[in-house]
Design an enzyme around this catalytic site. Structure first.
Site, mmCIF file in Angstrom:
data_model
loop_
_atom_site.group_PDB
_atom_site.id
_atom_site.type_symbol
_atom_site.label_atom_id
_atom_site.label_comp_id
_atom_site.label_asym_id
_atom_site.label_seq_id
_atom_site.Cartn_x
_atom_site.Cartn_y
_atom_site.Cartn_z
ATOM 1 N N ASN A 43 70.628 -71.855 -15.604
ATOM 2 C CA ASN A 43 71.666 -70.527 -15.475
ATOM 3 C C ASN A 43 73.065 -70.937 -15.945
ATOM 4 O O ASN A 43 73.450 -72.105 -15.876
ATOM 5 C CB ASN A 43 71.879 -70.569 -13.835
ATOM 6 C CG ASN A 43 72.514 -69.418 -13.502
ATOM 7 O OD1 ASN A 43 72.005 -68.068 -13.926
ATOM 8 N ND2 ASN A 43 73.579 -69.158 -12.672
ATOM 9 N N ASP B 63 78.730 -59.148 -12.285
ATOM 10 C CA ASP B 63 79.835 -58.344 -11.967
ATOM 11 C C ASP B 63 80.712 -57.928 -13.031
ATOM 12 O O ASP B 63 80.644 -58.570 -13.986
ATOM 13 C CB ASP B 63 80.663 -59.006 -10.798
ATOM 14 C CG ASP B 63 81.229 -60.352 -10.872
ATOM 15 O OD1 ASP B 63 81.210 -60.729 -12.182
ATOM 16 O OD2 ASP B 63 81.707 -61.221 -9.962
ATOM 17 N N GLU C 250 75.136 -74.382 -15.557
ATOM 18 C CA GLU C 250 76.376 -74.627 -16.375
ATOM 19 C C GLU C 250 76.638 -75.975 -16.986
ATOM 20 O O GLU C 250 77.515 -76.510 -16.647
ATOM 21 C CB GLU C 250 77.669 -74.049 -15.405
ATOM 22 C CG GLU C 250 77.772 -72.801 -14.873
ATOM 23 C CD GLU C 250 79.126 -72.506 -14.009
ATOM 24 O OE1 GLU C 250 79.864 -73.725 -13.756
ATOM 25 O OE2 GLU C 250 79.048 -71.282 -13.825
ATOM 26 N N GLU D 57 74.307 -63.256 -11.917
ATOM 27 C CA GLU D 57 75.456 -63.351 -10.865
ATOM 28 C C GLU D 57 76.469 -61.976 -11.496
ATOM 29 O O GLU D 57 77.550 -61.994 -11.476
ATOM 30 C CB GLU D 57 76.201 -64.391 -10.986
ATOM 31 C CG GLU D 57 75.621 -65.440 -10.675
ATOM 32 C CD GLU D 57 76.166 -66.769 -10.829
ATOM 33 O OE1 GLU D 57 77.399 -66.968 -11.012
ATOM 34 O OE2 GLU D 57 75.821 -67.850 -10.835
ATOM 35 N N HIS E 291 79.158 -62.432 -15.773
ATOM 36 C CA HIS E 291 80.427 -62.002 -15.052
ATOM 37 C C HIS E 291 81.276 -61.378 -16.291
ATOM 38 O O HIS E 291 81.709 -62.171 -17.379
ATOM 39 C CB HIS E 291 81.217 -63.448 -14.715
ATOM 40 C CG HIS E 291 80.679 -63.913 -13.531
ATOM 41 N ND1 HIS E 291 80.331 -63.457 -12.224
ATOM 42 C CD2 HIS E 291 79.787 -65.077 -13.311
ATOM 43 C CE1 HIS E 291 79.616 -63.939 -11.493
ATOM 44 N NE2 HIS E 291 79.229 -65.202 -12.156
HETATM 45 C C1 XIL Z 1 81.534 -68.743 -6.601
HETATM 46 C C2 XIL Z 1 81.570 -68.310 -5.312
HETATM 47 O O1 XIL Z 1 81.211 -66.813 -5.605
HETATM 48 C C3 XIL Z 1 82.970 -68.633 -4.622
HETATM 49 O O2 XIL Z 1 82.909 -67.969 -3.307
HETATM 50 C C4 XIL Z 1 83.303 -69.738 -4.701
HETATM 51 O O3 XIL Z 1 84.218 -70.127 -4.216
HETATM 52 C C5 XIL Z 1 83.066 -70.470 -6.059
HETATM 53 O O4 XIL Z 1 81.649 -70.443 -6.533
HETATM 54 N N1 XIL Z 1 79.127 -69.231 -11.366
HETATM 55 C C6 XIL Z 1 78.343 -69.823 -10.392
HETATM 56 C C7 XIL Z 1 78.639 -69.370 -8.774
HETATM 57 O O5 XIL Z 1 77.236 -70.190 -10.543
HETATM 58 O O6 XIL Z 1 77.853 -70.146 -7.887
HETATM 59 C C8 XIL Z 1 80.152 -69.221 -8.578
HETATM 60 O O7 XIL Z 1 79.968 -68.572 -7.153
HETATM 61 C C9 XIL Z 1 80.628 -68.237 -9.599
HETATM 62 C C10 XIL Z 1 80.482 -68.825 -10.916
#
Ligand code: XIL
Length: 302
Positions: free
Chosen positions: A170, A237, A127, A235, A206
């Protein structure tokens, strides 16, 4: 095949999930994890605040529990994440440039060295770009003190620390073709042209109603792959339920399978009840570990 991991393996891919160490004692969680997935990403346990809460004092225990569990089950492990502005202990932000550079390199060396040879892919930098149309870098201690070169420095240190790990950049909101993904694309192209070590780009993916699966998702994955890097969905979802959610999951799986260099998919959790999106139901298993329509869609698409 009758599980996500086995079905993905038949396609030459992995199918992974984020795992949180505190749930490894819950039988439904572990049964589902062990049955369905063949890669795991520690959800928080490999972040800087978890591993190095004070300078050069490392705490690997919680992450080790996940890695040990995965290895005992024959699952692969993704490392997440070495250099990120978030979940960063306060001491890092207090360092001047020279100390920060030394601390970043030491963090990479110690963490990657601890699991050398055991992590298939590492999110080296997470990020680093802002949202919106500027394509600019995000403010962080690394960006603000070390400048644009911090990403390249991190990747060079990472290659030396574990030459067997695939090194990934990422990010989120880079899943379609837009100003932010263009900025990442230009960085990766530049790295490849100059021989800066980078092997993969992670697309967090996401998705929700405000940010659905983009129509050019596959085209975007393909243009990165055409630069000579792997692409991974890291990641995933998707908020929603029922058929609409299942259709979105199907599109993501099909996009990955249609891109030769898309090597795997990770969903960001096993069950809706422990999703970081506490109010939603974005995952493949409900709170009782029942398979959702989205699960069936993914398994069928694989
Ligand atoms: C999130 C986790 O799922 C949570 O449990 C935590 O509180 C915050 O981080 N981008 C990412 C992940 O790269 O590491 C994040 O994970 C979600 C967004």
């Amino acid at each position: 095949a009758s599980t996500l991991g086995a079905a993905a393996a038949e396609q030459g891919r992995y199918f992974g999930t984020a795992v949180a160490a505190q749930y490894l004692g819950e039988s439904g969680y572990v049964t589902t994890l062990n049955r369905e997935f063949n890669s795991v990403t520690p959800e928080n346990e490999m972040k800087w605040d978890a591993l190095e809460p004070s300078r050069n004092s490392f705490n690997f225990a919680a992450a080790d529990r996940i890695v040990s569990h995965a290895r005992a089950q024959g699952m692969r492990v993704r490392g997440h994440t070495l250099v990120w502005h978030s979940q960063l202990p306060g001491w890092v932000g207090g360092l001047g440039a020279n100390d920060l550079r030394a601390a970043m390199n030491n963090h990479i060396n110690q963490v990657m060295g601890h699991w050398r040879g055991q992590i298939h892919s590492w999110d080296v930098v997470n990020e680093a770009f802002v949202d919106g149309n500027s394509g600019a870098r995000r403010s962080s201690p690394f960006q603000d003190r070390l400048g644009d070169g911090f990403i390249e420095e991190a990747f060079r240190a990472a290659r030396a620390a574990d030459p067997n790990a695939k090194l990934c950049y990422n990010d989120y909101n880079t899943d379609g073709i837009n100003a932010k993904s263009n900025a990442v694309y230009n960085m990766v192209r530049d790295f490849k042209a100059r021989g800066v070590p980078i092997d993969c780009v992670g697309f967090q993916s996401h998705f929700n109603s405000a940010s659905p699966v983009p129509s050019d998702f596959q085209a975007n994955l393909q243009r990165f792959a055409d630069l000579g890097v792997e692409v991974q969905i890291t990641e995933l979802d998707i908020e929603g339920s029922g058929t609409a959610q299942a259709d979105s999951y199907r599109r993501v799986v099909q996009a990955c399978l249609n891109v030769t260099r898309c090597t795997g998919i990770t969903v960001w959790g096993v069950t809706d009840k422990y999703s970081w999106r506490a109010s939603g139901t974005p995952l493949l298993f409900d709170g009782n570990y029942n398979k959702k329509p989205a699960y069936d869609a993914v398994l069928t698409a694989l």
